[in-house]
Design a protein around this motif. Sequence first.
Motif, PDB file in Angstrom:
ATOM      1  N   ILE A  59     -81.324  74.121  49.183  1.00 29.70           N
ATOM      2  CA  ILE A  59     -80.144  73.986  47.915  1.00 29.70           C
ATOM      3  C   ILE A  59     -79.032  74.977  48.576  1.00 29.70           C
ATOM      4  O   ILE A  59     -77.843  74.923  48.649  1.00 29.70           O
ATOM      5  CB  ILE A  59     -80.578  74.303  46.629  1.00 29.70           C
ATOM      6  CG1 ILE A  59     -81.290  72.937  46.055  1.00 29.70           C
ATOM      7  CG2 ILE A  59     -79.308  74.554  45.983  1.00 29.70           C
ATOM      8  CD1 ILE A  59     -81.574  73.031  44.706  1.00 29.70           C
ATOM      9  N   ASN A  60     -79.864  76.185  48.926  1.00 26.12           N
ATOM     10  CA  ASN A  60     -78.827  77.218  49.457  1.00 26.12           C
ATOM     11  C   ASN A  60     -78.020  76.950  50.676  1.00 26.12           C
ATOM     12  O   ASN A  60     -77.034  77.345  51.083  1.00 26.12           O
ATOM     13  CB  ASN A  60     -79.675  78.627  49.494  1.00 26.12           C
ATOM     14  CG  ASN A  60     -80.097  79.095  48.002  1.00 26.12           C
ATOM     15  OD1 ASN A  60     -79.771  78.488  47.038  1.00 26.12           O
ATOM     16  ND2 ASN A  60     -80.861  80.072  47.952  1.00 26.12           N
ATOM     17  N   GLU A  61     -78.934  76.191  51.353  1.00 29.24           N
ATOM     18  CA  GLU A  61     -78.233  75.785  52.997  1.00 29.24           C
ATOM     19  C   GLU A  61     -77.199  75.029  52.775  1.00 29.24           C
ATOM     20  O   GLU A  61     -76.168  74.909  53.187  1.00 29.24           O
ATOM     21  CB  GLU A  61     -79.490  75.060  53.844  1.00 29.24           C
ATOM     22  CG  GLU A  61     -79.344  75.189  55.080  1.00 29.24           C
ATOM     23  CD  GLU A  61     -78.883  76.437  55.703  1.00 29.24           C
ATOM     24  OE1 GLU A  61     -79.637  77.495  55.534  1.00 29.24           O
ATOM     25  OE2 GLU A  61     -77.855  76.742  56.416  1.00 29.24           O
TER      26      GLU A  61
ATOM     27  N   GLY B  51     -76.547  89.336  40.941  1.00 25.78           N
ATOM     28  CA  GLY B  51     -77.877  88.823  40.485  1.00 25.78           C
ATOM     29  C   GLY B  51     -78.770  88.103  41.481  1.00 25.78           C
ATOM     30  O   GLY B  51     -78.293  88.029  42.836  1.00 25.78           O
ATOM     31  N   GLN B  52     -79.865  87.412  41.152  1.00 23.44           N
ATOM     32  CA  GLN B  52     -80.900  87.291  42.362  1.00 23.44           C
ATOM     33  C   GLN B  52     -80.402  86.197  43.057  1.00 23.44           C
ATOM     34  O   GLN B  52     -79.912  86.024  44.416  1.00 23.44           O
ATOM     35  CB  GLN B  52     -81.940  86.581  41.673  1.00 23.44           C
ATOM     36  CG  GLN B  52     -82.922  86.070  42.711  1.00 23.44           C
ATOM     37  CD  GLN B  52     -84.290  85.765  42.501  1.00 23.44           C
ATOM     38  OE1 GLN B  52     -85.341  85.874  42.799  1.00 23.44           O
ATOM     39  NE2 GLN B  52     -84.405  85.177  40.942  1.00 23.44           N
ATOM     40  N   ALA B  53     -79.462  84.910  42.433  1.00 21.45           N
ATOM     41  CA  ALA B  53     -79.125  83.708  42.966  1.00 21.45           C
ATOM     42  C   ALA B  53     -77.778  84.223  43.954  1.00 21.45           C
ATOM     43  O   ALA B  53     -77.639  83.548  44.974  1.00 21.45           O
ATOM     44  CB  ALA B  53     -78.760  82.829  42.151  1.00 21.45           C
TER      45      ALA B  53
ATOM     46  N   GLY C  88     -87.449  74.301  46.317  1.00 20.16           N
ATOM     47  CA  GLY C  88     -86.224  73.960  46.823  1.00 20.16           C
ATOM     48  C   GLY C  88     -85.013  74.774  47.087  1.00 20.16           C
ATOM     49  O   GLY C  88     -83.941  74.201  47.700  1.00 20.16           O
ATOM     50  N   TYR C  89     -84.972  75.825  46.598  1.00 22.96           N
ATOM     51  CA  TYR C  89     -83.909  76.785  46.750  1.00 22.96           C
ATOM     52  C   TYR C  89     -83.458  76.914  48.159  1.00 22.96           C
ATOM     53  O   TYR C  89     -82.090  77.149  48.399  1.00 22.96           O
ATOM     54  CB  TYR C  89     -84.103  78.177  46.322  1.00 22.96           C
ATOM     55  CG  TYR C  89     -84.122  78.171  44.605  1.00 22.96           C
ATOM     56  CD1 TYR C  89     -83.273  77.604  43.875  1.00 22.96           C
ATOM     57  CD2 TYR C  89     -84.956  79.287  44.041  1.00 22.96           C
ATOM     58  CE1 TYR C  89     -83.185  77.428  42.567  1.00 22.96           C
ATOM     59  CE2 TYR C  89     -84.801  79.443  42.624  1.00 22.96           C
ATOM     60  CZ  TYR C  89     -83.846  78.351  41.961  1.00 22.96           C
ATOM     61  OH  TYR C  89     -83.940  78.375  40.547  1.00 22.96           O
ATOM     62  N   GLY C  90     -84.407  77.064  49.110  1.00 26.36           N
ATOM     63  CA  GLY C  90     -84.013  76.969  50.653  1.00 26.36           C
ATOM     64  C   GLY C  90     -83.097  76.005  51.181  1.00 26.36           C
ATOM     65  O   GLY C  90     -81.833  76.213  51.630  1.00 26.36           O
TER      66      GLY C  90
ATOM     67  N   THR D  83     -78.232  88.735  34.799  1.00 26.12           N
ATOM     68  CA  THR D  83     -77.379  89.516  35.400  1.00 26.12           C
ATOM     69  C   THR D  83     -76.221  89.012  36.172  1.00 26.12           C
ATOM     70  O   THR D  83     -75.106  89.406  35.914  1.00 26.12           O
ATOM     71  CB  THR D  83     -78.260  90.304  36.892  1.00 26.12           C
ATOM     72  OG1 THR D  83     -79.455  91.005  36.354  1.00 26.12           O
ATOM     73  CG2 THR D  83     -77.457  91.232  37.486  1.00 26.12           C
ATOM     74  N   GLY D  84     -76.379  87.976  36.698  1.00 28.89           N
ATOM     75  CA  GLY D  84     -75.083  87.412  37.391  1.00 28.89           C
ATOM     76  C   GLY D  84     -74.341  86.582  36.436  1.00 28.89           C
ATOM     77  O   GLY D  84     -72.996  86.825  36.418  1.00 28.89           O
ATOM     78  N   SER D  85     -74.989  85.964  35.260  1.00 28.95           N
ATOM     79  CA  SER D  85     -74.325  85.420  34.311  1.00 28.95           C
ATOM     80  C   SER D  85     -73.297  86.415  33.562  1.00 28.95           C
ATOM     81  O   SER D  85     -72.149  86.246  33.182  1.00 28.95           O
ATOM     82  CB  SER D  85     -75.432  84.870  33.364  1.00 28.95           C
ATOM     83  OG  SER D  85     -74.573  84.159  32.240  1.00 28.95           O
TER      84      SER D  85
ATOM     85  N   ASP E 266     -83.681  71.057  33.102  1.00 32.35           N
ATOM     86  CA  ASP E 266     -85.101  71.373  32.564  1.00 32.35           C
ATOM     87  C   ASP E 266     -85.352  72.856  32.556  1.00 32.35           C
ATOM     88  O   ASP E 266     -86.551  73.161  32.232  1.00 32.35           O
ATOM     89  CB  ASP E 266     -86.293  70.353  33.348  1.00 32.35           C
ATOM     90  CG  ASP E 266     -85.894  70.614  34.872  1.00 32.35           C
ATOM     91  OD1 ASP E 266     -85.320  71.451  35.496  1.00 32.35           O
ATOM     92  OD2 ASP E 266     -86.435  69.470  35.592  1.00 32.35           O
ATOM     93  N   GLU E 267     -84.727  73.578  33.024  1.00 34.15           N
ATOM     94  CA  GLU E 267     -84.644  75.036  32.862  1.00 34.15           C
ATOM     95  C   GLU E 267     -84.442  75.517  31.533  1.00 34.15           C
ATOM     96  O   GLU E 267     -84.799  76.407  30.944  1.00 34.15           O
ATOM     97  CB  GLU E 267     -83.930  75.973  33.879  1.00 34.15           C
ATOM     98  CG  GLU E 267     -84.021  76.105  35.246  1.00 34.15           C
ATOM     99  CD  GLU E 267     -83.107  76.927  35.917  1.00 34.15           C
ATOM    100  OE1 GLU E 267     -83.579  77.948  36.128  1.00 34.15           O
ATOM    101  OE2 GLU E 267     -82.188  76.493  36.584  1.00 34.15           O
ATOM    102  N   GLY E 268     -84.031  74.621  30.648  1.00 38.65           N
ATOM    103  CA  GLY E 268     -84.082  74.928  29.119  1.00 38.65           C
ATOM    104  C   GLY E 268     -82.848  75.443  28.579  1.00 38.65           C
ATOM    105  O   GLY E 268     -81.925  75.666  29.019  1.00 38.65           O
TER     106      GLY E 268
END
Length: 392
Positions: free
Chosen positions: A186-188, A9-11, A182-184, A111-113, A141-143
């Motif tokens: 977080i991924n770091e 998946g993407q992440a 914020g992903y940059g 996909t990943g899930s 908060d993504e729901g």
Amino acid sequence: MKLVAIGAGQAGGKVLDRLLEHDARHPGTFLAHAVAVNTAEPDLQALDAVPEESRLLIGQSTVGGHGTGTDPETGRECAREAESEIQSAIDHAPTSSIDGFVVIAGLGGGTGSGAAPVIAERLRAVYAEPVYGLGILPTADEGGLYSRNAADSLQAFVGATDGLLVFDNDAFKSSGETLSEGYGAINEEIATRFGTLFSAGELEALGDDIAESVVDASEIINTLEGLVSVGYASEELPDDAGDDGGLLGRVLGGSDDDSIGSDAVVQIPALVRRAALGKLTLPCNLASTSKALLIVAGPPEHLSRKGIDNARSWLESEIDCREVRAGDYPLPDADRVAALVVLSGVTDVPRIDRMQSQAVDAETAETSEAESEDAMQDLIEYGDDSDGDGAT
Ligand code: GDP
């Protein structure tokens, strides 16, 4: 430790990208092979470090390269159909000389899930080496839909692996920026913590002169089980820390005292306390840990054995657990000393409880919405008594 990593998946792909970059910046290499798997073609194209030939588009006949639309069931099906293709992509790796596998995925999407537990199960059935998961939880908060996907996937993923390393986006999102901005950062953070863990056990780069205190792959393997959370703290060394005539020179000139109040450059017990009591990748009650591993990384002259032993005793009492391993990870050129605390088999995790209730609420809301749609349909339909109950 030597690993084959699969990002689903993407992440999963983006985090794999960051881990490859982390690996390239450190001595030796812990990633023997990396494969990105996705149902969405643009997400695969957007990757940087994963080699083109290691990007595998699956589910083309089902979703035509457009992704699953946040539906894990589709992700699962696509992965099942592509099991042998995924297997061949992995078989390009020298699987006979690795210590294990890690399957990486964001658990809130489709996909990943859906795919990550299927891939992990397959690997476990085929290879003797342990299979780990790195699962990313969505923010609250993504729901409800994301929480439900993640709650279901987490259950399947932990059952399909020999240990599931969990990273909670919710605990690391910063206020004032959107999640994608914020992903940059977080991924770091993900790459630093898990990259340090995996590369710590990779001893090839250290040459023949390896001290007994250095953490090796078997200690990592013997620690990882169930849900795993990781704490981390680091401290930059002052510029003159390596000068023989300076403060460090005096400390390193034989003194092994690293207790608070000594003039050591980095107080290892204090650093370890910051790692364990600060932000964990999965916030949890430390007392529910079943096994722990403490790794202190940095230039070897800063890794006081006594400091590490003191820190380990403190950790043992703090988490009330007797199976606490500790060791060092010498990085001769590092400009900082870092402490990594791996908490394995944690069971008291309020964040997962909250995610599960958010998932149940979403399901209840969906059921009552469906029921009220049925009721509305019943109300407005007339003139057809096909169910034979006499009503029209
Ligand atoms: P998939 O492609 O269908 O597997 O779905 P995604 O991977 O896009 O999203 C699943 C979850 O991962 C969501 O909860 C996202 O917030 C999260 N996510 C997406 N991209 C990233 C990323 O780059 N880093 C992190 N940490 N999480 C991400």
